[in-house]
Structure formats: C-alpha cells, structure tokens
Design a protein around this motif. Structure first.
Motif, PDB file in Angstrom:
ATOM      1  N   GLU A   8       0.824  -1.198   0.000  1.00 42.54           N
ATOM      2  CA  GLU A   8       0.000   0.000   0.000  1.00 42.54           C
ATOM      3  C   GLU A   8       0.864   1.256   0.000  1.00 42.54           C
ATOM      4  N   GLY A   9       0.287   2.359  -0.462  1.00 37.50           N
ATOM      5  CA  GLY A   9       0.985   3.634  -0.450  1.00 37.50           C
ATOM      6  C   GLY A   9       0.758   4.404  -1.736  1.00 37.50           C
ATOM      7  N   THR A  10       0.553   5.696  -1.618  1.00 40.91           N
ATOM      8  CA  THR A  10       0.293   6.536  -2.796  1.00 40.91           C
ATOM      9  C   THR A  10       1.472   6.547  -3.751  1.00 40.91           C
ATOM     10  N   GLU A  11       2.668   6.765  -3.203  1.00 46.55           N
ATOM     11  CA  GLU A  11       3.856   6.860  -4.052  1.00 46.55           C
ATOM     12  C   GLU A  11       4.224   5.503  -4.646  1.00 46.55           C
TER      13      GLU A  11
ATOM     14  N   GLY B  89       2.068   3.308  -5.463  1.00 49.67           N
ATOM     15  CA  GLY B  89       1.107   3.159  -6.548  1.00 49.67           C
ATOM     16  C   GLY B  89       1.545   3.902  -7.799  1.00 49.67           C
ATOM     17  N   LYS B  90       2.063   5.104  -7.619  1.00 47.58           N
ATOM     18  CA  LYS B  90       2.546   5.891  -8.762  1.00 47.58           C
ATOM     19  C   LYS B  90       3.723   5.186  -9.440  1.00 47.58           C
TER      20      LYS B  90
ATOM     21  N   ARG C 190       4.361   2.006  -9.374  1.00 48.07           N
ATOM     22  CA  ARG C 190       3.845   0.802 -10.022  1.00 48.07           C
ATOM     23  C   ARG C 190       3.303   1.137 -11.416  1.00 48.07           C
TER      24      ARG C 190
ATOM     25  N   ALA D 229       8.799   6.726  -3.659  1.00 49.71           N
ATOM     26  CA  ALA D 229       8.289   5.446  -3.161  1.00 49.71           C
ATOM     27  C   ALA D 229       9.214   4.877  -2.091  1.00 49.71           C
TER      28      ALA D 229
ATOM     29  N   GLU E 217       8.554   6.634   1.108  1.00 53.07           N
ATOM     30  CA  GLU E 217       7.303   6.150   1.686  1.00 53.07           C
ATOM     31  C   GLU E 217       7.508   4.797   2.385  1.00 53.07           C
TER      32      GLU E 217
END
Length: 295
Positions: free
Chosen positions: A226-229, A231-232, A234, A275, A278
């Motif tokens: 999980e994590g916003t950064e 995800g980016k 990925r 990332a 994070e």
C-alpha cells in the motif's frame, strides 16, 4: 558497482608474530613508545588468515586494498574499518583453475548476488564503498582452495558499523528491494557487447526481454504494498515494461530505439525516490547510477 579483485595468499599463515622493538628513548618518549607497542600488539592479536574469513567479519587489509593478501586485521564492526565480508561461495571443485580472469569473472557474477542477501539496499551503503572480493590463486587452487569471499570495502578512508541490514528489513521493504534489484541485474547482466543496436539487434532484444520480465515480477510484488507513491511507481513501471516488450519485439533498429528511449527513462532510479521514502528506505541515488541516467 565497480568490482575489483583481491587475491588470496599462496599459502596460509601458521602463526603471526609482532616485532615490537623499542630503541633508546628519552623519558618523555617512553609513554608514546609504550602506546605504540600496545597498538602493535593489539593489531597482531587481531590478525587472521584470509582463508578463514567469515560473513560479517569487519577488517582492515594489511597494505593496499588490492593484490595478494595473506592476512587481514579483524576488528569489531563498531570500530572504524575499511571492509566487511558480506558474502561467500565456493567455485566448482571439479573444474581446473579457470585462470585469473576466469576466477574474476565468476566473482563478478556471483558476488553482487551474495552481497545483496546481506545488504539488500545498495543505496544505504556508506559513500565510497565498493564491492571487492578475495579469490583463490593458481597455487592455492592446487591445495584445494575454492572459496570466494565477497566484501564491501572503502576505496578511501574507513566506515563504521555493520552492513548487515537484511534481518532488520520489513516484509514490504524486502519485497521492494528484491524486485528493484532484479530489474537492474537484468539490465546490466544482459548488456550486449556491441555499442550500437545496429551491430547487435538480437543481443539488445534479449536484454529488453529480460528487463521486461523482471519489471513484470517487480510490479506484481508492488501490487501487495500500500501507499500513494508506491502506486505511482507501479504505474510508471507498468508503462516501462510495455515499452521494454516493444523493444524486445522490434522488427528493426529504428523500432527498437523508439521503444527503448521511454523504456530506459522510466526505470531511472530517481523516479523511485518518493516510493522509497514512503517505504522508509534510503533515498539518495548512488553516484554511479545517477551518472548513467544523466547521459
């Protein structure tokens, strides 16, 4: 990362003797002489044959970092030291001596793999530390020596503390590093010998196929983090994988270049900094990697 060879000695050391000679000195020099003698005795007591190095040993080479070595000074890792053993393996005993270059090639290929098991995050290494190794010589090979000791050694100065970080990593950090390391291993391990795509399209397509496969595995690993950064990242790596696949299937050099440019750009290490932050990993891109993508 640069790899340099440190050859083992032609024989082991049966004993280590320290010659601590104090000449005629004045009273004011006695204290310095005694301190010097104590330091010498301490260093002598810490000597160990290079044949008996173990993973985790922190040490100081006796003399230059490269060349034939007979023994090293083993020190506690919390003291300043020049190197640490971070991996070891044995060369196939059934083989004849591969020659100095052959042994070095084997170590070049295996030591990065072994070192990553001990210190997975190369971004977290002390500045100026590079991968070195101790290997058998022709003479020690004849006596049954097959061991290779992989070390991280400071090219200048010293560092303190152990590089053993694998045990302290969280599962998601391990997953990220395993995938990321595999991508760059695929890139460099499959580097074509020719400088241009026109001269070796098949070789460059093979490299692209290997990188695409490593990226697919890396993206799959990131799916569970999980994590916003994250995800980016990925999403960026998914796009990169698509372009590496296009390069792998290119009909000619022009088509390869069109796919390769964005493919290579999207695996620029700097794109993973957010990332990594994070995830609680090191965020300073190593100088040698930054230089490659700087052009």
């Amino acid at each position: 990362m640069m790899v340099r060879a440190q050859y083992r000695s032609l024989r082991g050391i049966s004993a280590v003797a320290a010659l601590l000679a104090i000449g005629a000195v004045g009273c004011s020099d006695v204290s310095d002489a005694v301190d010097s003698a104590k330091d010498g005795a301490k260093k002598a007591a810490r000597q160990r044959s290079v044949f008996s190095l173990d993973i985790g040993d922190c040490y100081n080479p006796n003399g230059k970092a490269e060349g034939t070595a007979y023994a090293v000074e083993i020190v506690p890792c919390d003291e300043a030291h020049e190197g640490q053993v971070v991996g070891e393996f044995a060369i196939d005993k059934g083989k004849e001596y591969p020659g100095d270059d052959g042994v070095s090639t084997i170590a070049d290929n295996r030591c990065p793999v072994e070192a990553q098991k001990y210190a997975p995050d190369t971004w977290a290494l002390p500045k100026g530390v590079a991968l070195f190794y101790y290997t058998p010589t022709k003479e020690s090979w004849a006596t049954g020596d097959r061991a290779v000791s992989c070390t991280y050694t400071a090219e200048k100065g010293t560092f303190s503390g152990s590089l053993d970080t694998a045990k302290s990593l969280k599962p998601e950090q391990n997953t990220y590093l395993k995938g990321s390391n595999a991508v760059y291993e695929a890139l460099w391990a499959n580097q074509p010998e020719k400088d241009t795509v026109e001269d070796d399209l098949a070789g460059y397509k093979t490299q692209a196929k290997a990188v695409a496969a490593a990226l697919d595995a890396h993206v799959k690993g990131l799916d569970g983090i999980e994590g916003t950064e994250v995800g980016k990242l990925r999403a960026t790596l998914t796009k990169a994988s698509g372009n590496w696949k296009k390069a792998a299937n290119a009909a000619d050099a022009d088509a390869f270049y069109i796919a390769y440019d964005p493919a290579f750009t999207d695996i620029d290490p700097s794109k993973s900094v957010a990332a990594r932050k994070e995830l609680g990993l090191a965020t300073t891109v190593p100088a040698d990697e930054a230089e490659v993508w700087a052009g």
